[in-house]
Design an enzyme around this catalytic site. Structure first.
Site, PDB file in Angstrom:
ATOM      1  N   ASP A 108     -18.854  48.725 -12.679  1.00 13.91           N
ATOM      2  CA  ASP A 108     -18.571  48.135 -11.375  1.00 13.91           C
ATOM      3  C   ASP A 108     -19.881  47.784 -10.681  1.00 13.91           C
ATOM      4  O   ASP A 108     -20.837  48.567 -10.732  1.00 13.91           O
ATOM      5  CB  ASP A 108     -17.784  49.114 -10.498  1.00 13.91           C
ATOM      6  N   HIS A 125     -22.013  39.785  -6.947  1.00 17.59           N
ATOM      7  CA  HIS A 125     -21.254  40.969  -6.536  1.00 17.59           C
ATOM      8  C   HIS A 125     -20.757  41.793  -7.718  1.00 17.59           C
ATOM      9  O   HIS A 125     -20.261  42.902  -7.516  1.00 17.59           O
ATOM     10  CB  HIS A 125     -20.079  40.555  -5.655  1.00 17.59           C
TER      11      HIS A 125
END
Length: 737
Positions: A380, A173
């Site tokens: 991110d 993730h």
């Protein structure tokens, strides 16, 4: 104890993550269990809440005693959750230590923050083993296991070692860095090999998946093709699956009257000024300080926005006792105070700053009220805030300013994409957002909303699991071609019954392993012994069919009374042991091809040109990984313009580019020997593209074997060169099988 009904089930899905989708609090009335509202928990709820499926992870609490531990186990069992209890020392070394002091900073491009502590690594290894042991106790043969995130990178290979056939997926993730950064980690090999235990490895973006493939190629030397890697005799697929959100939840919230009323109250509180919103967890990867600086630039460069705009900055507490995070929090506080003191007035505060966690209803109201959502992380994996903001505007108003460093930027090109480090550019984009017409807002938001709706969290889960099952089907088909006991028995049966047997063997990569110094890849004593054993049987005809120069083969096998074929068939000593060149072969093409090859070798340290009588080879096995393949591709592109003029063949082999006469190939010479000898049993083994001609030319009932699990015309395969000599030995001693 517990989950007995699961153990009797034919198959199930086991989800594994560092944290379970549950919050457990101690109250005066006892333990309070609250489900997580996170996007992952929502998406995977359709899996672990059904049938015998389970979710394994840390419950977020350390039991005070055995009674409390039993209570937690019993309650979680009713929710299809299985706890992995960790003590304080394990949490500090595994989570706070290795996961967040090594993997997190490296993956977010902050190598100076990394702390390489051997004790933390050992704890990380042990905790992964602890997870593995618990999984093993619930796992059955047909189960599928889906592992989540960087805290459990060793887990796939630990489970694979226990049960090789099990179906394993892993999803990361957070971003994956370039191999040059990842190689800084002292335990990088163990981490990469850990992940390669999975069948499917997923990332949010294509770039991250390619960085992982590059890391395996450059650090481990793993062979790759397109989006897959060859590891342990298996094909491991590495693919991008951008994660979505539960869009319908945010759309429904945005339409609720209570949320609309709260949003209007927020606007009233700010006197209907334009609202710029950001929502972040406290972390150096989120670009919070850079964003404050960009907003300050907006006020400085465009003073007309003074008193006309307010920046609502929500920062969710996270690890603020860790020194780096505490320093960040202090600096954020100071920066906000400085901007407000410099630009604020009695009736206007430029930045409204909250360091707090909000319930989803309040968050929804903020999304609805905001004119602009500012999402500018420095790095991110995905960032779901921007998607939540989009879903909260089904009426298609609002503007998203999004960092190009967020994974979501690859999916949402209709946002205003910015470099988060360029404060001036971000300020300009904020000005553009604030001045954007409703018509343009609607056009941009409509396109982004369509994407968010289609690629939602449920779509993400379904697509990922469907792909895992497709991959297992592909692997099962691959395994049916793998040489095992069943295929060996078939070979032995044919071998014993045949009066004449033809055994065709490639040399480099088949009878011996590759060596960076080609002249050092000489026959071993074991190879000589096995070849002698095969040759002693009068029914056998052994042919070494190689791309090597015939003089080299003569030197190695001079006294062995062997049938030898050199330069892919240009030279042969069949049938009488005397070397003969294939007639009518032209060499007029060699000068221009050689000049071209030498030119590219001179540009590429480690590359060299090998000249044979009727072929030329450009070797790059000694060249730096990546550079060699790049130069080889450039050379091939150049040669494709030349070879048609001379009618020669261009071959892309293992770390070699070769040009030869098309009349010369292993298939032609193998077929000539086959027709002349008329064997009842044929075994042909080879490892590269030149052997494909041999596999193609021989009859369908031939036992053709590719060394390495690659796409091939061969009927069967073995995993690698070390298996070749044992296989030959098994065939020669069929009575033992």
């Amino acid at each position: 104890m517990g989950f007995k009904k699961i153990k009797n089930k034919m198959s199930k899905t086991i989800i594994v993550s560092n944290r379970l989708p549950i919050k457990i609090e101690r109250t005066n009335q006892g333990l309070n269990f609250m489900p997580s509202e996170g996007g992952l928990a929502t998406g995977l709820g359709s899996i672990y809440n059904t049938g015998g499926n389970i979710w394994i992870g840390w419950p977020g609490i350390i039991p005070e005693n055995e009674t409390e531990e039993k209570e937690i186990r019993a309650k979680l069992e009713t929710l299809n959750l299985v706890p992995v209890f960790l003590d304080q020392e394990e949490l500090e070394g595994f989570y706070e230590g290795f996961s967040n002091e090594v993997l997190w900073p490296i993956c977010h491009y902050r190598p100076s923050y990394a702390v390489y502590d051997e004790a933390n690594w050992q704890t990380y290894l042990n905790v992964n083993l602890k997870f593995s042991d618990i999984i093993k106790s619930y796992m059955q043969e047909n189960d599928e296991i889906w592992i989540h995130d960087y805290q459990l990178m060793l887990l796939p290979s630990q489970i694979r070692a226990f049960k090789n056939e099990i179906s394993i997926a892993y999803f990361q993730h957070i971003p994956f860095p370039s191999h040059e950064l990842f190689r800084l980690i002292p335990w990088r090999n163990e981490l990469l090999n850990g992940l390669l235990g999975a069948d499917l490895i997923g990332f949010h973006t294509f770039n991250d998946s390619q960085y992982f493939i590059d890391a395996c190629s450059h650090i481990l030397g793993t062979k790759n093709k397109n989006n897959s890697l060859q590891h342990g005799g298996r094909t491991v697929f590495v693919e991008a699956y951008p994660m979505g959100i539960d869009n319908s939840k945010f759309e429904k919230l945005a339409k609720e009257s209570s949320i609309r009323e709260r949003a209007e109250t927020i606007r009233d509180n700010f006197r209907h000024r334009k609202i710029i919103l950001s929502v972040d967890r406290l972390d150096y990867s989120k670009g919070i300080l850079e964003r404050i600086h960009a907003f300050e630039n907006l006020l400085k460069e465009y003073p007309a926005y003074m008193k006309e705009v307010v920046y609502y900055m929500l920062v969710v507490p996270s690890r603020d006792q860790v020194p780096q995070y505490k320093m960040l929090k202090d600096e954020v506080d100071r920066s906000v105070g400085r901007v407000n003191a410099t630009y604020g007035t009695e009736d206007w505060i430029p930045i409204t700053y909250f360091y707090n966690s909000y319930p989803i209803e309040e968050l929804s109201a903020l999304y609805v009220s905001a004119d602009v959502c500012l999402v500018t992380p420095i790095r991110d994996g995905m960032n779901l805030v921007c998607k939540e903001y989009i879903a909260s505007h089904p009426e298609q108003h609002g503007v998203l300013v999004l960092s190009e460093m967020a994974g979501a930027a690859q999916e949402l090109p209709d946002a205003l994409i910015v470099n988060p480090n360029d404060a001036y550019s971000v300020a300009q984009s904020l000005m553009q957002a604030l001045e954007m017409t409703e018509e343009e807002q609607s056009e941009r938001m409509e396109a982004m909303l369509e994407n968010v709706r289609k690629f939602n969290i449920h779509h993400w889960v379904n697509q990922f699991l469907e792909r895992l099952r497709e991959i297992k089907d592909l692997q099962d088909k691959e395994l049916s071609r793998k040489v095992g006991d069943r295929i060996k028995e078939q070979m032995c049966k044919r071998y014993r019954s045949a009066d004449k047997r033809l055994i065709l063997l490639d040399y480099d990569g088949t009878l011996v392993g590759f060596n960076k110094e080609a002249e050092k890849a000489t026959p071993t004593r074991e190879l000589y012994q096995i070849l002698e054993q095969i040759r002693e049987d009068p029914k056998n005809l052994v042919v070494i069919i190689s791309g090597r120069k015939h003089q080299t083969l003569q030197t190695w096998f001079l006294d062995r009374d062997m049938i030898l074929v050199g330069e892919h068939g240009a030279w042969s000593n069949y049938p009488d042991g005397k070397w003969k060149a294939k007639k009518g072969l032209s060499t007029v093409w060699k000068d221009i091809i050689k000049r071209t090859m030498v030119k590219y070798a001179d540009r590429t340290p480690g590359a060299f040109v090998e000249e044979k009588n009727y072929s030329l080879a450009w070797h790059y096995r000694k060249v730096q990984k990546g550079l060699g393949r790049l130069r080889a591709q450039e050379l091939m592109d150049r040669l494709r313009y030349i070879v048609p003029n001379y009618g020669v063949q261009l071959l892309d082999g293992d770390d070699v580019i070769e040009v030869k006469n098309p009349e010369v190939n292993k298939g032609r010479v193998a077929l000539e020997i086959y027709k002349d000898f008329e064997p009842g049993f044929v075994l042909a083994i080879g490892d590269d593209m030149t052997d494909e001609d041999m596999f193609d030319a021989l009859p369908e009932d031939t036992f053709t074997i590719k060394v390495g699990n690659k796409a091939s015309a061969a009927r069967y395969y073995i995993e690698g060169q070390p298996e070749v000599l044992p296989l030959l030995n098994d065939i020669m001693n069929c009575k033992n099988i």
